[in-house]
Design a protein around this motif. Structure first.
Motif, short mmCIF file in Angstrom:
data_model
loop_
_atom_site.label_atom_id
_atom_site.label_comp_id
_atom_site.label_asym_id
_atom_site.label_seq_id
_atom_site.Cartn_x
_atom_site.Cartn_y
_atom_site.Cartn_z
N MET A 1 0.85 -1.17 0.00
CA MET A 1 0.00 0.00 0.00
C MET A 1 0.90 1.24 0.00
N LYS A 2 0.63 2.17 -0.89
CA LYS A 2 1.41 3.41 -0.99
C LYS A 2 0.83 4.44 -0.03
N VAL A 3 1.69 4.93 0.86
CA VAL A 3 1.27 5.87 1.89
C VAL A 3 2.25 7.03 1.96
N LEU A 4 1.85 8.09 2.63
CA LEU A 4 2.76 9.20 2.94
C LEU A 4 3.14 9.05 4.41
N PRO A 8 8.39 12.97 12.97
CA PRO A 8 8.76 14.22 13.63
C PRO A 8 10.14 14.70 13.16
N GLY A 9 10.23 16.00 12.87
CA GLY A 9 11.50 16.60 12.51
C GLY A 9 11.99 16.30 11.11
N LYS A 10 11.21 15.61 10.30
CA LYS A 10 11.64 15.24 8.96
C LYS A 10 10.59 15.65 7.92
N SER A 11 11.03 15.75 6.69
CA SER A 11 10.10 15.97 5.59
C SER A 11 9.35 14.66 5.32
N PRO A 12 8.09 14.74 4.90
CA PRO A 12 7.34 13.52 4.60
C PRO A 12 7.90 12.83 3.36
N TYR A 13 7.62 11.53 3.27
CA TYR A 13 8.09 10.78 2.11
C TYR A 13 7.10 9.66 1.78
N ALA A 14 7.09 9.29 0.50
CA ALA A 14 6.25 8.18 0.06
C ALA A 14 6.86 6.89 0.58
N ALA A 15 6.01 6.00 1.07
CA ALA A 15 6.47 4.71 1.56
C ALA A 15 5.52 3.63 1.07
N THR A 87 -6.44 2.27 1.62
CA THR A 87 -5.88 1.90 0.32
C THR A 87 -4.73 2.83 -0.05
N ASP A 88 -4.16 2.61 -1.23
CA ASP A 88 -3.09 3.47 -1.72
C ASP A 88 -3.53 4.93 -1.72
N LEU A 89 -2.59 5.80 -1.39
CA LEU A 89 -2.81 7.23 -1.52
C LEU A 89 -2.52 7.59 -2.97
N SER A 90 -3.46 8.24 -3.62
CA SER A 90 -3.30 8.57 -5.03
C SER A 90 -2.13 9.54 -5.22
N PRO A 91 -1.50 9.54 -6.40
CA PRO A 91 -0.36 10.43 -6.63
C PRO A 91 -0.67 11.91 -6.39
N ASP A 92 -1.86 12.37 -6.78
CA ASP A 92 -2.18 13.79 -6.57
C ASP A 92 -2.35 14.11 -5.09
N LEU A 93 -2.94 13.18 -4.32
CA LEU A 93 -3.09 13.42 -2.88
C LEU A 93 -1.74 13.24 -2.17
N MET A 94 -0.89 12.36 -2.68
CA MET A 94 0.47 12.20 -2.13
C MET A 94 1.20 13.54 -2.26
N GLU A 95 1.07 14.18 -3.40
CA GLU A 95 1.73 15.46 -3.63
C GLU A 95 1.12 16.55 -2.74
N PHE A 101 2.57 18.93 4.65
CA PHE A 101 3.36 18.55 5.81
C PHE A 101 4.86 18.66 5.55
N LYS A 102 5.24 19.37 4.49
CA LYS A 102 6.64 19.43 4.05
C LYS A 102 7.59 19.88 5.15
N TYR A 103 7.17 20.86 5.92
CA TYR A 103 8.08 21.43 6.91
C TYR A 103 7.78 20.91 8.32
N PRO A 104 8.79 20.36 8.98
CA PRO A 104 8.61 19.96 10.39
C PRO A 104 8.20 21.18 11.22
N GLU A 105 7.56 20.94 12.33
CA GLU A 105 7.07 22.05 13.17
C GLU A 105 7.58 21.92 14.60
#
Length: 138
Positions: A1-4, A8-15, A87-95, A101-105
């Motif tokens: 399953m493709k997820v985001l 904490p403290g990191k940029s998000p990534y596809a997994a 289910t899988d996160l779609s490519p557009d929602l992954m983006e 959530f790009k920037y840690p807080e």
């Protein structure tokens, strides 16, 4: 399953994880809680006892007025929603959520209100810059 994955403290990534409860629990380090704070067909999966366990604060959730109403502790996932399961996160929602959530807080309480302060994005795969030293060794 493709997820985001959002740590904490990191940029998000596809997994890519196995579907099923055990894989979700392994990803967040314990019993899961699914919340649905967005209009999109996605769920935020986090550790149900993250705050009680003292997991590091991760990202804020904001209400319609831009005020923090909750802070997610520990790792969390953004997953897609199927008819009856995750289910899988779609490519557009992954983006979209990768950007959200790009920037840690970091968090602070100012005048009785909790604020989230965005930090520089980090990338575990990026090489660290070489440190140059000039002058006497201490």
């Amino acid at each position: 399953m493709k997820v985001l994955m959002v740590e904490p403290g990191k940029s998000p990534y596809a997994a890519e994880i196995e579907s099923g409860l055990k894989s979700l629990q392994a990803a967040v380090g314990g019993d899961i809680q699914a919340v649905y704070p967005y209009e999109d067909p996605v769920a935020l999966i986090c550790n149900d006892e993250g705050k009680l366990m003292g997991l590091p604060l991760n990202r804020a959730l904001f209400d319609d007025d831009g005020h923090v109403y909750d802070i997610v502790s520990g790792n969390f996932l953004i997953v897609g929603l199927g008819e009856e399961d995750f289910t899988d996160l779609s490519p557009d929602l992954m983006e979209k959520y990768g950007e959200q959530f790009k920037y840690p807080e970091k968090f602070a309480r100012i005048a009785g209100e909790i604020i989230a302060v965005k930090q520089p994005a980090t990338n575990e795969h990026r090489e660290k810059p070489m440190m140059h030293h000039s002058g006497p060794d201490l």
